[in-house]
Scaffold this motif. Sequence first.
Motif, PDB file in Angstrom:
ATOM      1  N   PRO A 197       0.736  -1.405  -0.110  1.00  0.00           N
ATOM      2  CA  PRO A 197      -0.003  -0.077   0.025  1.00  0.00           C
ATOM      3  C   PRO A 197       0.851   1.066  -0.077  1.00  0.00           C
ATOM      4  CG  PRO A 197      -0.815  -1.747   1.621  1.00  0.00           C
ATOM      5  CD  PRO A 197       0.432  -2.202   1.231  1.00  0.00           C
ATOM      6  N   ALA A 198       0.459   2.239  -0.800  1.00  0.00           N
ATOM      7  CA  ALA A 198       1.196   3.437  -0.956  1.00  0.00           C
ATOM      8  C   ALA A 198       1.259   4.383   0.581  1.00  0.00           C
ATOM      9  CB  ALA A 198       0.635   4.493  -2.116  1.00  0.00           C
ATOM     10  N   ALA A 199      -0.072   4.010   1.175  1.00  0.00           N
ATOM     11  CA  ALA A 199      -0.069   4.745   2.551  1.00  0.00           C
ATOM     12  C   ALA A 199      -0.670   3.442   3.257  1.00  0.00           C
ATOM     13  CB  ALA A 199      -1.268   5.765   2.397  1.00  0.00           C
ATOM     14  N   PRO A 200       0.188   2.969   4.179  1.00  0.00           N
ATOM     15  CA  PRO A 200      -0.201   1.644   4.813  1.00  0.00           C
ATOM     16  C   PRO A 200      -0.935   2.027   6.192  1.00  0.00           C
ATOM     17  CG  PRO A 200       2.175   1.697   4.314  1.00  0.00           C
ATOM     18  CD  PRO A 200       1.688   3.084   4.027  1.00  0.00           C
ATOM     19  N   PRO A 201      -2.406   1.376   6.025  1.00  0.00           N
ATOM     20  CA  PRO A 201      -2.897   1.624   7.286  1.00  0.00           C
ATOM     21  C   PRO A 201      -2.550   0.822   8.558  1.00  0.00           C
ATOM     22  CG  PRO A 201      -3.849   0.210   5.623  1.00  0.00           C
ATOM     23  CD  PRO A 201      -2.874   0.520   5.258  1.00  0.00           C
ATOM     24  N   SER A 202      -2.510   1.173   9.475  1.00  0.00           N
ATOM     25  CA  SER A 202      -2.095   0.647  10.890  1.00  0.00           C
ATOM     26  C   SER A 202      -2.886   1.243  11.963  1.00  0.00           C
ATOM     27  CB  SER A 202      -0.720   0.602  11.091  1.00  0.00           C
ATOM     28  OG  SER A 202      -0.188   1.716  11.205  1.00  0.00           O
ATOM     29  N   GLU A 203      -2.494   0.770  13.148  1.00  0.00           N
ATOM     30  CA  GLU A 203      -3.172   1.189  14.477  1.00  0.00           C
ATOM     31  C   GLU A 203      -2.174   1.077  15.522  1.00  0.00           C
ATOM     32  OE1 GLU A 203      -7.103  -1.715  15.167  1.00  0.00           O
ATOM     33  OE2 GLU A 203      -6.974  -0.460  13.283  1.00  0.00           O
ATOM     34  N   ILE A 204      -1.990   1.676  16.605  1.00  0.00           N
ATOM     35  CA  ILE A 204      -1.303   1.622  17.720  1.00  0.00           C
ATOM     36  C   ILE A 204      -1.808   1.712  18.932  1.00  0.00           C
ATOM     37  CG2 ILE A 204       0.926   2.766  18.920  1.00  0.00           C
ATOM     38  CD1 ILE A 204       1.641   3.676  16.024  1.00  0.00           C
ATOM     39  N   TYR A 205      -1.372   0.865  20.003  1.00  0.00           N
ATOM     40  CA  TYR A 205      -1.718   1.222  21.400  1.00  0.00           C
ATOM     41  C   TYR A 205      -0.475   1.196  22.398  1.00  0.00           C
ATOM     42  CZ  TYR A 205      -1.984  -2.857  24.401  1.00  0.00           C
ATOM     43  OH  TYR A 205      -1.730  -3.703  25.358  1.00  0.00           O
ATOM     44  N   CYS A 206      -0.575   1.619  23.521  1.00  0.00           N
ATOM     45  CA  CYS A 206       0.382   1.917  24.534  1.00  0.00           C
ATOM     46  C   CYS A 206       0.071   1.152  25.700  1.00  0.00           C
ATOM     47  CB  CYS A 206       0.765   3.273  24.716  1.00  0.00           C
ATOM     48  SG  CYS A 206       2.033   3.662  26.039  1.00  0.00           S
ATOM     49  N   HIS A 207       0.360  -0.046  25.873  1.00  0.00           N
ATOM     50  CA  HIS A 207       0.133  -0.793  26.894  1.00  0.00           C
ATOM     51  C   HIS A 207       0.498  -0.444  28.581  1.00  0.00           C
ATOM     52  CE1 HIS A 207      -0.428  -4.900  28.703  1.00  0.00           C
ATOM     53  NE2 HIS A 207       0.251  -4.475  29.844  1.00  0.00           N
ATOM     54  N   SER A 208       1.744   0.268  28.294  1.00  0.00           N
ATOM     55  CA  SER A 208       2.418   0.709  29.476  1.00  0.00           C
ATOM     56  C   SER A 208       1.650   2.057  30.255  1.00  0.00           C
ATOM     57  CB  SER A 208       3.852   1.126  29.364  1.00  0.00           C
ATOM     58  OG  SER A 208       3.904   2.217  28.083  1.00  0.00           O
ATOM     59  N   LEU A 209       0.858   2.619  29.407  1.00  0.00           N
ATOM     60  CA  LEU A 209       0.103   3.920  29.950  1.00  0.00           C
ATOM     61  C   LEU A 209      -1.248   3.054  30.878  1.00  0.00           C
ATOM     62  CD1 LEU A 209      -0.590   6.099  27.069  1.00  0.00           C
ATOM     63  CD2 LEU A 209       0.796   6.665  29.104  1.00  0.00           C
ATOM     64  N   THR A 210      -1.687   2.052  30.580  1.00  0.00           N
ATOM     65  CA  THR A 210      -2.670   1.414  31.327  1.00  0.00           C
ATOM     66  C   THR A 210      -2.122   0.629  32.367  1.00  0.00           C
ATOM     67  OG1 THR A 210      -4.274   1.527  29.655  1.00  0.00           O
ATOM     68  CG2 THR A 210      -4.809   0.086  31.411  1.00  0.00           C
ATOM     69  N   ASP A 211      -0.948   0.051  32.129  1.00  0.00           N
ATOM     70  CA  ASP A 211      -0.484  -1.149  33.058  1.00  0.00           C
ATOM     71  C   ASP A 211       1.350  -1.002  33.022  1.00  0.00           C
ATOM     72  OD1 ASP A 211       0.196  -3.572  34.210  1.00  0.00           O
ATOM     73  OD2 ASP A 211       0.385  -4.703  32.513  1.00  0.00           O
ATOM     74  N   PRO A 212       1.802  -0.252  33.549  1.00  0.00           N
ATOM     75  CA  PRO A 212       3.136   0.138  33.621  1.00  0.00           C
ATOM     76  C   PRO A 212       4.027  -1.089  34.418  1.00  0.00           C
ATOM     77  CG  PRO A 212       2.192   1.608  35.417  1.00  0.00           C
ATOM     78  CD  PRO A 212       1.160   0.919  34.610  1.00  0.00           C
ATOM     79  N   SER A 213       3.058  -2.183  34.879  1.00  0.00           N
ATOM     80  CA  SER A 213       4.049  -3.184  35.509  1.00  0.00           C
ATOM     81  C   SER A 213       4.764  -3.824  34.387  1.00  0.00           C
ATOM     82  CB  SER A 213       3.100  -4.088  36.040  1.00  0.00           C
ATOM     83  OG  SER A 213       2.177  -5.064  35.216  1.00  0.00           O
ATOM     84  N   ILE A 214       4.496  -3.800  33.420  1.00  0.00           N
ATOM     85  CA  ILE A 214       5.512  -4.634  32.351  1.00  0.00           C
ATOM     86  C   ILE A 214       6.848  -4.041  32.114  1.00  0.00           C
ATOM     87  CG2 ILE A 214       3.486  -5.522  31.006  1.00  0.00           C
ATOM     88  CD1 ILE A 214       4.062  -3.295  28.751  1.00  0.00           C
ATOM     89  N   LEU A 215       7.017  -2.868  32.647  1.00  0.00           N
ATOM     90  CA  LEU A 215       8.274  -2.015  32.636  1.00  0.00           C
ATOM     91  C   LEU A 215       9.101  -2.413  33.965  1.00  0.00           C
ATOM     92  CD1 LEU A 215       7.084   1.451  31.205  1.00  0.00           C
ATOM     93  CD2 LEU A 215       8.615  -0.699  29.754  1.00  0.00           C
ATOM     94  N   GLY A 216      10.169  -2.439  34.060  1.00  0.00           N
ATOM     95  CA  GLY A 216      11.231  -2.376  34.946  1.00  0.00           C
ATOM     96  C   GLY A 216      11.021  -1.091  35.993  1.00  0.00           C
TER      97      GLY A 216
END
Length: 514
Positions: A358-377
Amino acid sequence: MPAPDSYDAVIVGGGHNGLVAAAYLARAGQSVLVLERLATTGGAAVSTRPFDGVDARLSRYSYLVSLLPHRIVSDLGLDFAVRKRTVSSYTPTVRGGRATGLLVGGERTRDSFAALTGSDREYEAWQRFYGMTRHVAERVFPTLTEPLPGREALRERIGDPGAWRTLFEEPIGVAVEKNFTDDLVRGVVLTDALIGTFADAHDPTLLQNRCFLYHVIGGSTGDWDVPVGGMGALTDALARSARAAGAQIRVRHEAIRIETDGTRAEVTVRSPDSEHVVAARKVLVNASPQALAALLGDEPPAPAEGAQLKVNMLLTRLPRLRDRSVDPRAAFAGTFHIAEGYGQLAEAYRDAAAGRLPAAPPSEIYCHSLTDPSILGPDLATRGYQTLTLFGLHTPARLFAADNAATRAELLAATLAELDAHLDEPVTDCLARDENGEPCIEAKTPLDLERDLRLPGGHIFHRDLAFPYATESTGRWGVETAHANVLLCGAGAVRGGGVSGVPGHNAAMAALGR
């Protein structure tokens, strides 16, 4: 020769559905053996540290939870929780030369619709449309852990002829165009029909409708929630539940052949130091229909083809947006849509169907760590680091066949460029670095997923989704095969796909004769 070890049930594959089945069967008093070819259980529902020397555990392949019934969590006594996202989605755009966007979720939703479209019409249409899907969800979702209803029985249970026509009989594009006039709003609605599915809004096979249905019925609400601790927290809890009930789990043990006479089966197993046979009254296969056919020596089903790009990133900070009216923490807390206007999605599909990226590839993003920072040290969390997970659409496996690595790099660059068009700084300027000084970003194409996880053609659902009702070929639970004592408990079962545990539950019920 001594007789092979024998079990009530042997489960091939220790992904989340296999573990669900193992826990149910073991809790019912069955002797259960789980065979997993990889070094750990979990399959695609795992948390890993993908970046060298960086203490961030990302849900590497599957991200959010919607289709997992609370009944399974309760029945199996799982120590597992999810959290609601404060924002459903944010979709940036440019109107009249000004950076703006549509924020869905919370008190700002109506005002955001009005600011984007100039009236309340689209917001009111949105409320009506998703009121309809909520009605369907409340009636369909509870059936997922029951024997398959017939088509007419499900239609009667829904009790809304208009909703039935919209979701089960007409291409979803008809309803999108009938209910909404704004191109951006139409695109936001359509994306749920395309996640992991390569189809046009008006595909006459209704493949897009099936995908849309599974995306809006989860939990009887359609909400997509964040797994606390990452997706691996779910599969770790399932493995503990299965073991506590008496199931044996053997990693680095690969099933390579199944022989059955319909009442007793023998499974040939390859481990690091031997090849041996185990016997079972029933075999549950938590793998694709293609893998099942190969194990049995049966004719393989039609090839499957995935159509997504998966990207994981770790950032030192969230990037600034060109739309200054929205805090990045709100925009990325929900699903951040990129190049997903209705016309853009149609153009991307046409490009890919013609054999080009696709010339303009569609996609979607989300940020897990905003809701659940426990996945980060603790250090990363204190310093404000964040994760970003991107899911690209309309990139079928065939596009990568000639040169997977080069095409992956080209697609990733084009996808990030579409994101950067809505940012005040390049997202790459925000990337963290691993212990080797390399940027913390990884991308997976359908061919990478096929290699890593044996997903056929990289298809995240193993094959095209089916409507959740019985047909002549489905059997009572949607997990039955041509062999009476061999059941399919993976995502390729009817009512499979997604992180749900539903095929595992249903295969266990079928094995127990319930």
